[in-house]
Write an enzyme that holds these catalytic residues in place. Sequence first.
Site, PDB file in Angstrom:
ATOM      1  N   TYR A  20     -29.125 -29.518  48.812  1.00 43.30           N
ATOM      2  CA  TYR A  20     -28.199 -30.659  48.839  1.00 43.30           C
ATOM      3  C   TYR A  20     -26.731 -30.271  49.037  1.00 43.30           C
ATOM      4  O   TYR A  20     -25.888 -31.150  49.175  1.00 43.30           O
ATOM      5  CB  TYR A  20     -28.345 -31.474  47.546  1.00 43.30           C
ATOM      6  CG  TYR A  20     -29.723 -32.075  47.379  1.00 43.30           C
ATOM      7  CD1 TYR A  20     -30.182 -33.061  48.249  1.00 43.30           C
ATOM      8  CD2 TYR A  20     -30.585 -31.640  46.378  1.00 43.30           C
ATOM      9  CE1 TYR A  20     -31.449 -33.598  48.113  1.00 43.30           C
ATOM     10  CE2 TYR A  20     -31.858 -32.177  46.233  1.00 43.30           C
ATOM     11  CZ  TYR A  20     -32.278 -33.154  47.103  1.00 43.30           C
ATOM     12  OH  TYR A  20     -33.530 -33.696  46.983  1.00 43.30           O
ATOM     13  N   ASN A  71     -28.844 -44.596  49.572  1.00 42.83           N
ATOM     14  CA  ASN A  71     -29.630 -43.389  49.321  1.00 42.83           C
ATOM     15  C   ASN A  71     -30.391 -43.644  48.027  1.00 42.83           C
ATOM     16  O   ASN A  71     -29.848 -43.467  46.931  1.00 42.83           O
ATOM     17  CB  ASN A  71     -28.745 -42.148  49.205  1.00 42.83           C
ATOM     18  CG  ASN A  71     -29.573 -40.878  49.053  1.00 42.83           C
ATOM     19  OD1 ASN A  71     -30.797 -40.939  48.850  1.00 42.83           O
ATOM     20  ND2 ASN A  71     -28.934 -39.725  49.156  1.00 42.83           N
ATOM     21  N   HIS A  77     -39.387 -43.072  47.942  1.00 41.81           N
ATOM     22  CA  HIS A  77     -40.783 -42.725  48.222  1.00 41.81           C
ATOM     23  C   HIS A  77     -41.777 -43.438  47.317  1.00 41.81           C
ATOM     24  O   HIS A  77     -42.978 -43.241  47.457  1.00 41.81           O
ATOM     25  CB  HIS A  77     -40.965 -41.203  48.085  1.00 41.81           C
ATOM     26  CG  HIS A  77     -39.867 -40.404  48.716  1.00 41.81           C
ATOM     27  ND1 HIS A  77     -39.624 -40.426  50.068  1.00 41.81           N
ATOM     28  CD2 HIS A  77     -38.901 -39.587  48.180  1.00 41.81           C
ATOM     29  CE1 HIS A  77     -38.588 -39.643  50.340  1.00 41.81           C
ATOM     30  NE2 HIS A  77     -38.130 -39.131  49.214  1.00 41.81           N
ATOM     31  N   ASP A  84     -38.961 -54.840  48.155  1.00 41.78           N
ATOM     32  CA  ASP A  84     -38.981 -56.297  48.013  1.00 41.78           C
ATOM     33  C   ASP A  84     -37.558 -56.845  47.893  1.00 41.78           C
ATOM     34  O   ASP A  84     -37.223 -57.871  48.496  1.00 41.78           O
ATOM     35  CB  ASP A  84     -39.795 -56.707  46.780  1.00 41.78           C
ATOM     36  CG  ASP A  84     -41.300 -56.529  46.972  1.00 41.78           C
ATOM     37  OD1 ASP A  84     -41.746 -56.364  48.129  1.00 41.78           O
ATOM     38  OD2 ASP A  84     -42.021 -56.557  45.954  1.00 41.78           O
ATOM     39  N   HIS A  97     -30.228 -39.943  53.653  1.00 40.99           N
ATOM     40  CA  HIS A  97     -30.670 -38.833  52.813  1.00 40.99           C
ATOM     41  C   HIS A  97     -29.852 -37.607  53.188  1.00 40.99           C
ATOM     42  O   HIS A  97     -29.682 -37.319  54.382  1.00 40.99           O
ATOM     43  CB  HIS A  97     -32.160 -38.541  53.009  1.00 40.99           C
ATOM     44  CG  HIS A  97     -33.006 -39.724  52.678  1.00 40.99           C
ATOM     45  ND1 HIS A  97     -33.241 -40.127  51.384  1.00 40.99           N
ATOM     46  CD2 HIS A  97     -33.616 -40.628  53.473  1.00 40.99           C
ATOM     47  CE1 HIS A  97     -33.974 -41.227  51.406  1.00 40.99           C
ATOM     48  NE2 HIS A  97     -34.211 -41.551  52.657  1.00 40.99           N
ATOM     49  N   SER A  99     -30.665 -34.477  52.595  1.00 38.57           N
ATOM     50  CA  SER A  99     -31.578 -33.448  53.111  1.00 38.57           C
ATOM     51  C   SER A  99     -32.471 -34.024  54.213  1.00 38.57           C
ATOM     52  O   SER A  99     -32.580 -35.244  54.363  1.00 38.57           O
ATOM     53  CB  SER A  99     -32.455 -32.915  51.969  1.00 38.57           C
ATOM     54  OG  SER A  99     -33.322 -33.937  51.497  1.00 38.57           O
ATOM     55  N   ARG A 108     -42.384 -36.769  50.668  1.00 38.67           N
ATOM     56  CA  ARG A 108     -41.061 -37.278  51.073  1.00 38.67           C
ATOM     57  C   ARG A 108     -41.075 -37.845  52.493  1.00 38.67           C
ATOM     58  O   ARG A 108     -40.061 -38.346  52.969  1.00 38.67           O
ATOM     59  CB  ARG A 108     -40.007 -36.171  50.975  1.00 38.67           C
ATOM     60  CG  ARG A 108     -39.782 -35.667  49.578  1.00 38.67           C
ATOM     61  CD  ARG A 108     -38.654 -34.645  49.530  1.00 38.67           C
ATOM     62  NE  ARG A 108     -38.791 -33.792  48.368  1.00 38.67           N
ATOM     63  CZ  ARG A 108     -38.365 -34.089  47.139  1.00 38.67           C
ATOM     64  NH1 ARG A 108     -37.724 -35.220  46.919  1.00 38.67           N
ATOM     65  NH2 ARG A 108     -38.550 -33.258  46.137  1.00 38.67           N
TER      66      ARG A 108
HETATM   67  C1  DQA Z   1     -32.739 -37.454  48.871  1.00 38.36           C
HETATM   68  C2  DQA Z   1     -34.143 -37.000  49.294  1.00 38.36           C
HETATM   69  C3  DQA Z   1     -35.193 -37.477  48.304  1.00 38.36           C
HETATM   70  O1  DQA Z   1     -36.483 -37.059  48.727  1.00 38.36           O
HETATM   71  C4  DQA Z   1     -34.916 -36.911  46.940  1.00 38.36           C
HETATM   72  O2  DQA Z   1     -35.837 -37.421  46.002  1.00 38.36           O
HETATM   73  C5  DQA Z   1     -33.520 -37.126  46.491  1.00 38.36           C
HETATM   74  C6  DQA Z   1     -32.431 -37.032  47.448  1.00 38.36           C
HETATM   75  C7  DQA Z   1     -31.653 -36.862  49.786  1.00 38.36           C
HETATM   76  O3  DQA Z   1     -30.524 -37.371  49.736  1.00 38.36           O
HETATM   77  O4  DQA Z   1     -31.899 -35.899  50.503  1.00 38.36           O
HETATM   78  O5  DQA Z   1     -33.267 -37.276  45.302  1.00 38.36           O
HETATM   79  O6  DQA Z   1     -32.675 -38.861  48.972  1.00 38.36           O
END
Ligand code: DQA
Length: 151
Positions: A20, A71, A77, A84, A97, A99, A108
């Site tokens: 991250y 985010n 997931h 909803d 995201h 990542s 993911r």
């Molecule tokens: C995330 C990716 C998600 O899979 C993960 O659970 C996160 C961060 C990202 O910003 O890359 O907490 O949303």
Amino acid sequence: MFVLNGPNLNLLGTREPGIYGRETLADVEALCRRTAGPLGLGIDFRQTNHEGVLVDWVQEATGRAGGIVLNAAGYTHTSVALLDALNAFAGPVIEVHVSNVYGREAFRHHSYVSARADGVLCGVGVGGYALALAAIAPLLDAPPADRGART
Ligand code: DQA
């Protein structure tokens, strides 16, 4: 404009920095504010670790925010409830995201948020938030039917 952040994103900067990065959530908020100004957007930037709070904020966006940059972190997931809530919001939604979720674990690779999002940015680091704001700005006045592919 709501910029909403889900669980564990308060730990950005120290949480798994190899995935991250080293920038904190405060850095992300500053980036969003710097980016939003020239785009003429006002920013309401929030983070929660609680699914129901995220649902409450998405509901609150109706009447309070033209669009949502989201985010949802781990709830991306898992959360039908969040999908909803997003489906009840009429404005544009851009999913972010930090990542590249598609280069990580298989769980993911599925996103409930993507079923509703007008666009998705992932894997470009925290800069994805700035790109999301640039992407959502021209969508703010577009009816849902006109938010598809643009040339
Ligand atoms: C995330 C990716 C998600 O899979 C993960 O659970 C996160 C961060 C990202 O910003 O890359 O907490 O949303």
